[in-house]
Design a protein around this motif. Structure first.
Motif, PDB file in Angstrom:
ATOM      1  N   THR A  61      50.304  61.265  81.808  1.00  0.00           N
ATOM      2  CA  THR A  61      51.207  60.192  81.941  1.00  0.00           C
ATOM      3  C   THR A  61      50.642  59.003  81.624  1.00  0.00           C
ATOM      4  N   GLY A  62      51.480  58.026  81.578  1.00  0.00           N
ATOM      5  CA  GLY A  62      51.108  56.633  80.988  1.00  0.00           C
ATOM      6  C   GLY A  62      52.306  55.822  80.750  1.00  0.00           C
ATOM      7  N   ALA A  63      51.865  54.574  80.478  1.00  0.00           N
ATOM      8  CA  ALA A  63      52.948  53.569  80.273  1.00  0.00           C
ATOM      9  C   ALA A  63      53.642  53.726  78.997  1.00  0.00           C
ATOM     10  N   ASN A  64      54.817  53.321  78.701  1.00  0.00           N
ATOM     11  CA  ASN A  64      55.548  53.446  77.468  1.00  0.00           C
ATOM     12  C   ASN A  64      54.777  52.803  76.290  1.00  0.00           C
ATOM     13  N   ALA A  65      54.711  53.354  75.244  1.00  0.00           N
ATOM     14  CA  ALA A  65      53.720  52.889  74.068  1.00  0.00           C
ATOM     15  C   ALA A  65      52.428  53.074  74.245  1.00  0.00           C
ATOM     16  N   SER A  66      52.147  53.476  75.531  1.00  0.00           N
ATOM     17  CA  SER A  66      50.347  53.381  75.569  1.00  0.00           C
ATOM     18  C   SER A  66      49.560  54.457  74.817  1.00  0.00           C
ATOM     19  N   GLY A  67      50.472  55.235  74.019  1.00  0.00           N
ATOM     20  CA  GLY A  67      49.503  56.316  73.337  1.00  0.00           C
ATOM     21  C   GLY A  67      49.635  57.815  73.444  1.00  0.00           C
TER      22      GLY A  67
END
Length: 539
Positions: free
Chosen positions: A358-364
């Motif tokens: 999971t992760g924020a948008n554009a986080s890699g």
């Protein structure tokens, strides 16, 4: 003489300077992209000769996975090759997983080229003489009788040659107008045949020329390195007659191409006597007889070019390793990076069975998943990983990532996605160890059915043999899978009017999202962002 020596030294200095550099800095991607059709030809020809299911069981990278991972660009990043056959062999190698023994044998040669600069430079200089002429890329097809049938049977050509000579002798000895007329008729027929076939042969002139250069290079490299390759020595012996015939034909053809009066005269004489047509017929016939050996030499030279390219690729990297292949166990990587990113942030990671990212948008997230999948492929094709250390079992890779609607085929996003997922489920039935990489599963349908179907599919897949690397924004799905999958995330941090991405993978589930933060940074109206935050807070 000094000018020639200076030019040769300048060329060698350029070869030395280019070794270990990023090939994409020497040839723009747009330029290479125009040549990709020709580069793919060898791979396409090989696949035509083998049933698709055999390639899958042997460990090939399918088209969907290749495109998802942008492997054409990865190929461009490695492509330090000097010849058309080197490009084609490298492209083919990146599609097909190799056995451990094959990788070990290749590694010995790569290590040799890495350490012996003078010999490597001399080899590259010889390879540059072969070059990357567009016409030469068709050579694998030229070797197949179906693509290049003999236009006129040899018996008819020999008969016309004999008839021409017979009529000429009769006209001279008998001084008969009848025999002279016969000579003129046969000469005109022969000339028409020559003109009809000339375009075809002229088009193949450069291709056949590169074939002669291929033979010369293989003869030279065998004498230079004396490799323990008896099959190559046998192939050179079997193709010696073909090499001599090509040389004689080339010499005659280049004389006529010169354009002077003598060359034009000889061109007409060659047409009337069918000299060139018969010569090329003999070349084709001889080539048919040693097609297997010619392809062995083609592959041999291409592999040498490819292995030097791999050595250059390794030197161009800030960090690389040879993989440690195990019979089983987890995929364990230390400081892994994406090969297309010059300033990538390396990450450590262990994939025991299944992982949800999971992760924020554009986080890699997507870049990291591609880095893992690409390195698994590179590990088993060119024995090279863009990492400090990588341990893994022998596995195939299959992805479902870069999806879009197909207007021409009339397929929606969702229809294409479930087809991609179905091919993964079908592969599970084979029992072969796999790495499945899925980005945003079933995002082409409504939320309720997406969560239910995604949970069912991923719960089913994790029970089978292989590994799964999944990325999603659906936290409900993450919590539903938490008992069966390990969880990792990529974070983001908002600082005043900027958002910072550390690009470091962490264990656990993302604690916050950044979709609305990004809207604010792009100056969306406050009315929109305020309402969005209120609605998000209710969920």
């Amino acid at each position: 003489m000094n000018w020639v020596i200076g030019k040769k030294q300048k060329r060698r200095n350029r070869i030395k300077a280019q070794f270990g550099k990023n090939p994409m800095e020497l040839e723009a991607w747009e330029s290479l992209e125009k040549r990709m059709r020709e580069i793919r030809m060898y791979e396409e020809l090989v696949v035509q000769d083998v049933k698709k299911e055999e390639w899958q069981s042997a460990g090939s990278v399918d088209t969907v996975t290749w495109n998802d991972l942008e492997m054409d660009r990865v190929f461009a990043r490695i492509n330090h090759t000097r010849t058309y056959m080197g490009e084609q062999i490298l492209y083919h190698r990146l599609h097909n997983m190799q056995t451990r023994q094959s990788c070990e044998d290749m590694e010995k040669r790569i290590s040799f080229f890495s350490c012996r600069e003078s010999i490597r430079t001399e080899i590259e200089e010889k390879l540059m003489r072969i070059g990357k002429q567009k016409e030469s890329c068709y050579l694998p097809f030229f070797l197949t009788e179906e693509i290049n049938p003999l236009v006129i049977p040899g018996a008819i050509l020999y008969f016309l040659q004999g008839l021409l000579a017979f009529c000429l002798i009769g006209a001279i000895l008998l001084r008969s107008n009848l025999w002279a007329t016969g000579f003129l008729v046969v000469a005109v027929v022969n000339l028409l045949i020559y003109l009809h076939t000339k375009c075809k042969y002229e088009g193949n002139l450069f291709m056949v020329s590169s074939l002669k250069e291929l033979f010369d290079f293989c003869n030279w490299i065998v004498k230079k390195l004396e490799p323990d390759r008896p099959e190559i020595l046998h192939a050179l012996e079997k193709t010696q007659k073909l090499s001599h015939r090509i040389l004689r034909w080339q010499t005659r053809k280049y004389q006529s191409i010169s354009g002077d009066v003598t060359g034009i005269l000889w061109d007409y004489i060659a047409g009337i006597t069918l000299h060139d047509v018969v010569a090329f017929y003999r070349i084709q016939k001889t080539l048919r007889a040693c097609k297997k050996e010619t392809m062995q030499l083609y592959t041999f030279a291409g592999e040498i070019d490819m292995e030097i390219a791999i050595a250059s690729f390794r030197k161009s990297l800030p960090q690389w390793c040879c993989p440690s292949l195990q019979s089983d166990g987890a995929i364990s990587v230390e400081k892994i990076s994406h090969p297309l990113m010059a300033d990538a942030i390396p990450n450590d990671f262990v994939l025991k069975k299944g992982v949800v990212l999971t992760g924020a948008n554009a986080s890699g997230k997507s870049t990291f998943m591609k880095a893992v999948a690409i390195n698994v492929i590179l590990a088993q094709t060119i024995n090279t990983c863009v990492a400090k250390n990588m341990k893994m079992p022998a596995i195939q890779v299959m992805t479902s990532m870069a999806l879009r609607d197909d207007v021409l085929q009339g397929e929606s996003y969702y229809m294409r996605e479930i087809k991609y997922l179905k091919r993964m489920l079908d592969e599970l039935k084979t029992g072969e160890p796999m790495l499945f990489v899925i980005d945003e599963i079933l995002k082409g349908t409504n939320t309720r059915e997406r969560l239910a179907a995604s949970n069912a599919i991923l719960s089913y897949m994790v029970q089978k043999q292989g590994f799964l690397l999944i990325a999603t924004h659906d936290l409900e799905l993450v919590y539903a899978l938490k008992k069966r999958y390990d969880t990792y995330y990529f974070d983001s941090q908002v600082h005043e009017k900027d958002i910072v991405f550390p690009y470091k993978i962490r264990r656990g589930i993302v604690g916050k999202t950044n979709a609305i933060d990004l809207m604010e940074l792009l100056d969306f109206p406050e009315e929109i962002t305020d309402q969005a935050r209120r609605e998000a807070g209710k969920r």
